[in-house]
Design a protein around this motif. Sequence first.
Motif: not given
Length: 286
Positions: A229-249
């Motif tokens: 059973i998996r109990y651990g998870f990782s949390i990130a942030m999400g941006v719209r597809y195509g917004d690579n610059k903001l994702r990289d920032q």
Amino acid sequence: MAISLCAGLLALSAPAKAQDGASAQKILRVCQDPNNLPMSDRQDRGYENKIAELFAGKLGWKLEHSWYPQRMGFIRNSLKAKIDGTDTFKCDVVTGVSTDFEMGLVTQPYLASTYAMAFIKGKGLDAIKTPADLLALPRAVRDKLKIGIFARSPASDWLLKNGLIAQMVSYSPQTGDPDQYPGQLIDRDLANGTVDVAIAWGPIVGYFARQATGAPITVVPFKPSEDGIRYGFSIAMGVRYGDNKLRDQLNALIASSQPEIAQIFRDYGVPVTALPAPIAVVAAPS
């Protein structure tokens, strides 16, 4: 006369330039839940609020929020929604998504945590140091326990695997009531004895255990993965597809802000596990 005319033109142009500068100020628009502590709330008391404030400060940008309950329809009504009558999206960053988020580009994770159980000290369960210790309790004791969990979660899988379904008190993860929040399992029902043990996402358990004003609450984390059973998870942030610059920032901010982020999680009582190795950056679809 010419000097006076020039001075007048300069005086008229100065406010316009100042206004242009103000309007050109960059904005970090975040999509957050208005009532979902310890992650976020409208009073900016959640750890996602604090991380967003940290990032906006480092960027030198103004911080703005778009509020919507983080449940069915959240992305459609926040990240993918535009302000009425404009081409401006309501927000550009979802501050808490899983790393397998498929409705946009995902950043590197900034948090890895795990499910945890909680119980009130002094109620006969103090010998429990690991989830396995609860399973080892005398049958007469274990069978009387009321264990609060959220349906369709690793906690329900654990109860099912270990023959504890009869002890389960199930809660809906998405009630449709914006006034309800996951922490009620801890700060209300565990505290008043509706349940004897609560099992939920670790940040929720850790935060509300720390906030308890009555008897102290013990927090016992699960291992990130155990017994299939998996109990651990990782949390990130999400941006719209195509917004690579903001994702990289955002990725650069996550990498450079590890000490500050770690302190925020300590302040909130979040049980933290090791972050996974950096994930490969996925290009936006053409």
